[in-house]
Structures are given as structure tokens and as C-alpha cells.
Design a protein around this motif. Sequence first.
Motif: not given
Length: 567
Positions: A124-150
Motif C-alpha cells: 500500500y506504499d505506506l513508507r512514502r508517508s513516514y518519517m522514521f527515527e522520529k521520536q515524539v517528545s511533546s504534543g500541544t493543542f494550539d487552541e487558536e489554530r485548532n491544530r496539534w503541534v508535534i
Amino acid sequence: MQSAHGSTENYRGGTVPSSTHGQNGGATPQKDFDVIVVGAGFAGLYAVHKYRNIEGLAVLGLDAATDVGGTWYWNRYPGARCDVESYNYSYSFDPELVQDWNWSERFAGQPEILRYLNHVADRYDLRRSYMFEKQVSSGTFDEERNRWVIETKDGDTYTAQFLHSGVGFLSAAKEPAFEGLQDFTGNVYRTSHWPHEGVDFAGRRVAVIGTGSSGIQLIPLVAQEAGALTVFQRTPNYATPLGNGVMDPEFQAQIKANHATLIERSRRTYAGIPYDTAQPSAVAVSDEERVATFEEKWRQGGFRLCFDSFADLAFNPESNELAAEFIRAKIRQRVTDPAVADLLTPRDHPYATKRPPLETNYYETYNRENVELIDLRATPIVRITENGIQAGDVEYEFDDIILATGFDALTGPLLRMNLRGRGGLPLAEHWEQGARTYFGRMINQFPNLVMALGPQSPSALYSIPFAVQDTADWTADLIRHMRENGLETVEPTAEAEDGWDRQTREIASYTLLPQANSWYMGANIPGKPRACLVYLGGGPAYNELIDKATANGYEGFELRAAAPAIP
């Protein structure tokens, strides 16, 4: 050693190899997306496929590993194997995928499962959408833009409207708390982060700490190779036969020919596996009938003794004790030294109130002359020394120490992402008194965050392929509904979350699970709030409830349009 989501830190005894794909699995330098998916195992891969290939959304996948696989990328220890039959531990969304893939064993081992997930990623050609060796260190919900900032550990930042957690519920290893571990001059290995090049234990003095599922799989194989193996056991388990074997071609052909019926049948069962011959109660039949049933399920292997013998084992103490004593008798039959058999015999918790391990020649391993069992309740580990392990007054010398000490289950993988919701609310603070979710899928004050295998879902006792497909399918429908109606955020109401929390706890109180100090209850992690982390009503009841809420206009969810711009 492994940290959140499996870091690529080096440790004595081996390293994780460099990526064959580089950090960028194919994802573009784009920074803003419709959905960010964390994880590249069963949950993450299907989510990327569903959102991108089917729904046409802009999707980014992130994973700390160098390639796809999730749990099966990291857990490469000897004997690592799925405890659910291969044909049921695989995707069902594409009939052609089902027909094209052949399993070689009844219960697939780690290498074969990893090959399967790589096959899915390629197909299904899934690697095309991945960034590997990327460990999430934080995620914050931006209420002004209604976006998650990862943010990732290497300093990169990505944003998306939706955040889909595809991290496995057993992907955050429990950190060892042994004093002096850093002083040991030999090699330290962790089952949760095994060297990809493998380990040669021939002729070596090896210690294994832990006799949960991973330890029980690993110990028989290490014993065949090591010069001497010492097992340090705190709690004996009710291990029953796996019953693995070569996949019979005729059986596999039959499964493929009747796959749709098999899926329908599986979805009607409590655990999402096609076991449906359980009798109502172990105390309602004669002694002869009960023993014959236990013997048949023991011989068949897998989870049949647990899920397909008698339906009241989980809540009737008398029935449970009959099953427990049946297993204890089997242990005494298989271990020649009565004193060792006694140490391996569980008595402090009912059967299956901890995840019941499945084994191959586990008990016979303790009949070997090169294997010794140490009871940590009688002689606890005092410290790790330069040369080995001090337990009680005795110091044991080793060349290698293997840690099979378990996981911070269900909540640990999410908490280690350092998520913050509305008003900067830390998830750790929201869950200070215990995990709180709605259907195990979403969290109040954390808009547009979806969990594929979250706490208070049935996932730990339900078919993982079903659970991850259902979650992504439901979320895709939700996103489409929101876009068609000009809505930007969705989250459960506080009242809905409170109600689900009460329901989850109430169902658990009717079962025997709270009687064990298990990861189901969060009891294996010091300081973790003790509460049942699994919805115990079963898959069919769960699906009926969430389908009803969805049909009632997403009852219990608050869906909001964007706030009007301030002139």
C-alpha cells in the motif's frame, strides 16, 4: 536502553542498526497535515492507509524506529511470538491481501510477523508517508489554530488538525529500578529492545529477571544454549501450552475460502477470536465433564482454556479455582523436583487475572541441570553488582543479564509523548487519579486526539487487528462528517468521560481481575493509580455502545465549529 516508543540509544550488548531508508521514509518536507499518525505497527500502518489512500487526506506518520513493525520491530528476543493464531492476527480490510499472504505457522513468530508488516507497507506504499527515527517528545493543542503541534526529539516540529495515536499498549517498557545496574561489567539485554544482530549465549552464565509472557517465551531457548541459566522469579504464572505447529496447507486454504464467515463469527465473540464453544459454568457440570473439557482445551492450545472452556472463569471464584488447580496439577506433573514445582505454582491470584502466558516446553526447562530458579519473594534482589546479582545474602556471577520486566501498559506510551490539551493541561495531570477516556478512543480537554489502543478500551483483551481497523474507520467517518458540516474540533464531554469511567470500573468490579496485581490494573508500576485499564464488557458490547452513540449524532461528544475571527 529503550525509552518512550523505543529510542535508538546504544547499550551494552548490541545496537539497533542504521535505517536502510534513512530518516525520511518518503514523506515530503511538508510541515502541516490533516492527520499525524504516531506508530508504524498494526495500528499506525492501517491508519495511514485509511486516511491517505482511502480518504485522500494529507497524512504524516512518525516512528522512532528505522522502519515499520512497531512492537515486532523492537521485540526480537529468542522465542518472540504472537499468542493469537496467525490467521486471526492479521488485517481483514482487503480480501486480496488475505488471499495473497500465507502463514507458515499456526502462531507466527516475530520474524514472520515483521515480514508481513513490511509486505503491507510495500503493498500500500505506506513508507512514502513516514518519517522514521522520529521520536515524539511533546504534543500541544494550539487552541487558536485548532491544530496539534508535534515536536520530535531531534527538534523538528509538525502540525495537524488530528493526532492519531497508533502506539501499542505494550510499547513503553517498564524502567528497571535495580540499584547498581550501571556497575555491571557484563552485557545487559532487554526483551523489549533486543539487538537486531542477535545474541550468542553459548557457554555463558546468563540471568533472566522476569517470568511474564516474554520471559516464558525466551527462557526455554536461552537454556538450550547457555552454559548456565539462572531465572529470578517474583510471581509464578499460570502458563498453558501454545500448541504451535506448521500451518497445514489444507487448513489455510479452508480459512481463506471461508474468511468472510470467519470474520463475522469472530466479531460476535468476547475477544474477537473465533472461540464459541464455551459452556456456561465449570460448576454446572460433573467432575468428569469438566476435566474432559479442560483436557481438550489444554490439548488444543492457545487461549482456548481461558476463553473457550467455561464462560464464568472470569467472575466465579469457584469455577476459576477449578481451572487454576487443573493447571497447578499439570505443573506438578511436568516438573520433576517437587520443590521447584512448588515455586512455579501460582497461588496468590486467580487464573487469567494476569494475562495468561502461553508456553512451549517452559516447565520442562526447569528439569535441565544447567537451569536454576531463584524465588525473589524469599530472597529479593538487593542490588546488581559489578559481577552479577546479589539476592538475599548470595551474590551470583553472570556474563549476561536479561531484563524481562514488563511494560508500563496502556497509559505509559501516551504519557511519554508529553501531550498537553486545552489551556496547556498536561495529560499526566488529567490522569493523575487514573486514566479517564470516552470509549478508550478520545479524552476530554484533548480535542482531535484519537487513540487506537487506548486505556479503557477492550484492546488488551480483544483482537488488535479488529480494534485498530475499527478505530481508524470510525475516525475517518468522523472527519468526513466534521468537514461536511464545517466543524473543526471534537472531544468527549466531561460527563461522557465520567460515565465511561464509572462503567469501566463497575464492570471490572464484577470480575476477579482486581484481585491480581497486574498491568491490567496498573499495579506493576510504582505510584501508578490502581484501576482497571481495560473495558471488560467484551468486543461485541463495546462496538454496540459506540455504534449507538455515533448513530445518535455522536452522543457524548462535543463538536465545535471554528471560533469567528475577531475583527
